[in-house]
Design an enzyme around this catalytic site. Structure first.
Site, PDB file in Angstrom:
ATOM      1  N   HIS A   1     -14.801  55.035  24.399  1.00  0.00           N
ATOM      2  CA  HIS A   1     -13.364  54.892  24.458  1.00  0.00           C
ATOM      3  C   HIS A   1     -12.564  55.665  23.714  1.00  0.00           C
ATOM      4  O   HIS A   1     -11.407  55.431  23.390  1.00  0.00           O
ATOM      5  CB  HIS A   1     -13.214  53.388  24.174  1.00  0.00           C
ATOM      6  CG  HIS A   1     -13.846  52.378  24.906  1.00  0.00           C
ATOM      7  ND1 HIS A   1     -13.838  52.333  26.337  1.00  0.00           N
ATOM      8  CD2 HIS A   1     -15.027  51.284  24.592  1.00  0.00           C
ATOM      9  CE1 HIS A   1     -14.881  51.304  26.776  1.00  0.00           C
ATOM     10  NE2 HIS A   1     -15.381  51.027  25.769  1.00  0.00           N
TER      11      HIS A   1
ATOM     12  N   HIS B   1     -15.125  49.081  31.480  1.00  0.00           N
ATOM     13  CA  HIS B   1     -16.386  49.360  31.710  1.00  0.00           C
ATOM     14  C   HIS B   1     -16.799  49.204  33.256  1.00  0.00           C
ATOM     15  O   HIS B   1     -17.868  49.072  33.547  1.00  0.00           O
ATOM     16  CB  HIS B   1     -17.548  48.681  30.950  1.00  0.00           C
ATOM     17  CG  HIS B   1     -17.112  48.160  29.284  1.00  0.00           C
ATOM     18  ND1 HIS B   1     -16.179  47.593  28.949  1.00  0.00           N
ATOM     19  CD2 HIS B   1     -17.356  49.037  28.335  1.00  0.00           C
ATOM     20  CE1 HIS B   1     -16.141  47.778  27.708  1.00  0.00           C
ATOM     21  NE2 HIS B   1     -16.730  48.613  27.093  1.00  0.00           N
TER      22      HIS B   1
END
Lengths: 331, 331
Positions: free
Chosen positions: B56, B218
């Site tokens: 991320h 995700h």
């Protein structure tokens, strides 16, 4: 390609509206144009105006702010700003000591800024131009004036902004900014094309396992097309070309920019940064500062560019000055 | 998907090496771990440790620095850091007044940070946890503790970093950081998936003309899948959900984050910013600050998220404090 747009013909004015909104009163549009300028009084005497085609955001509008540019004249996507836009921005930023133009070396931009400069001169506003030509892939060293400007714009704008804030004259601001330009070299690699907002079409084609080193920001031909390689040998190849072209030697000190061209992750940029630092350390070249992120893009192009600016004490002092804008802040 | 990597199994340690290299001596790795911490003495008494799965970027390592986190414990891609990594980072950052943990509310992260906190307590290092649960799409308002943490992490980390630099006690740092968390709401939209570096596979599938609002970082299921829309109605829909959930009212003041999830251009983010500002102005909600860029991504996912943090005078003072790190600088 899916993009988050309204009418694709309105992307430039709408994005500039958003930039002004995000500035919380620090920026304003020049009425009726696609130029954005600082809303308050700038700090310097000489004013700095940057600009070029849109589509490379955050370049150019993202670099208007304290210690950076006083304004940015923005063209349509991948199109130079019209001389009239540049002229209006020139009037808006001038504080009586003239305006320094810093922009990428593309024929359209050169024509537009030259024309605007002539019109400004006729109104009594002197201007000087610094064309950024950092892309070593775009012409051999004996023809640097044929090279394109890419992410090295950031370093030249950074120095020029700091210089303009304190320069005694337009000529002095231009001299030091040209020195920054002449000390800056870049090279990019594309893995996949970005697409043009108005058409949704990619700017070029690359096979699924292909990369192209030296590919320009609009899909201009690079110097070497080949298979996708591991990061380390790719960085070694690219950085080697830059170091050679810059004639950087043991004992030199540089600033390093690792620039995302659009959709390359920070994870990848950091893996590139790691290798670049190791190579520079091995070569005995000291890194004064490292900048990682998205600064000069080609829409959602996958790939990155490396930029080095070789410092001397004068450039370093200006480089280290604080700056604040939407896309670049130096504390 | 083409990525610029060496061995895909080494992406996390190599990226952290790059982050440390880019820091020019301001960061260091905790020996033998995937935790990165500030190299010098921090400014505060209470230490701030953040962390979570990698992938991320620039979250979390990009937010370690002055006025922000003292360290980040990083897991493998999309995997919580192991308790041992968190414990070693806890030891490294503790200055004798305890360690505040700020991280996204995911079961793996919760388990790991809780386990590390127990181990730290056994060594005499007190800890407190602030789980960020800003994603309004992930559970209804009466179950906020089931919500996921997404880009709102940035605002909570910003406030927590400023608080920890001056807090009299760990309990006080935790109290104010929880207030920031409770004042923060986000919602994202995905246009296309990112891919996992080790496999090259996308994390989910969306049709060529589809988008999903509320999609997790995700690929977790969102709240509404539909056709790609124009930017303005999309922003109106998303911001409306956030404002309602936050119970933001006329006269309130907020900070706005427009976050790229990976490959969405600044041009698009600014078009989104423009509309968000218009909607907030229409609702009589003042915007204190606007942040635009890539802060919490899911590899090269296309899409963006909107975050609002509702301010009170205490939160505003901490929000406004200067900060400096690789990915976020406030001057």
């Amino acid at each position: 390609m899916k993009k988050i747009l309204n009418d694709p013909r309105d992307v430039v004015p709408e994005a500039l509206d958003g930039l002004v909104a995000a500035s919380q009163g620090r920026l304003r549009l020049v009425d009726g144009t696609t130029a954005v300028v600082r809303a308050g009084e700038g700090g310097g005497n000489v004013a700095l105006l940057i600009g070029g085609g849109s589509g490379h955001e955050p370049l150019f509008g993202g670099f208007v702010g304290e210690g950076l540019a006083d304004g940015a004249a923005c063209g349509n996507v991948f199109t130079a700003p019209a001389p009239g836009v540049i002229l209006e921005a020139t009037r808006a930023v001038d504080r009586g000591e003239g305006v320094l133009y810093v922009y990428g070396n593309y024929s359209g931009d050169n024509l537009s800024f030259d024309a605007a400069g002539e019109l400004a001169a006729a109104e009594g506003i002197p201007t000087e131009s610094v064309r950024v030509w950092d892309d070593v892939a775009s012409a051999p060293p004996d023809r640097v004036e044929d090279r394109r400007g890419i992410a090295g714009d950031l370093f030249v704008i950074k120095v020029a902004g700091a210089v303009c804030a304190v320069a005694e004259s337009l000529a002095e601001a231009a001299r030091i900014s040209r020195k920054a330009r002449d000390a800056t070299r870049s090279l990019g690699v594309a893995l996949a094309a970005g697409s043009i907002p108005e058409t949704g079409q990619p700017t070029f084609e690359l096979a699924a396992d292909e990369i192209e080193i030296g590919m320009g920001l609009h899909g201009e031909k690079g110097v070497s097309r080949g298979k996708l390689r591991a990061a380390d040998p790719l960085v070694e190849d690219m950085l080697g070309r830059i170091v050679d072209d810059l004639a950087a030697r043991r004992g030199d000190e540089v600033c390093l920019l690792v620039n995302d061209l659009g959709s390359t992750t920070w994870m990848e940029l950091l893996i590139v940064t790691r290798k670049a630092h190791r190579l520079l350390a091995d070569a005995g070249i000291a890194v004064h500062d490292t900048v990682v992120g998205s600064f000069c893009t080609c829409q959602e192009m996958a790939g990155f560019s490396l930029t080095l600016m070789k410092l001397d004490p004068e450039l370093q002092a200006y480089y280290d000055a604080p700056a604040r804008s939407a896309a670049y802040t130096k504390a």
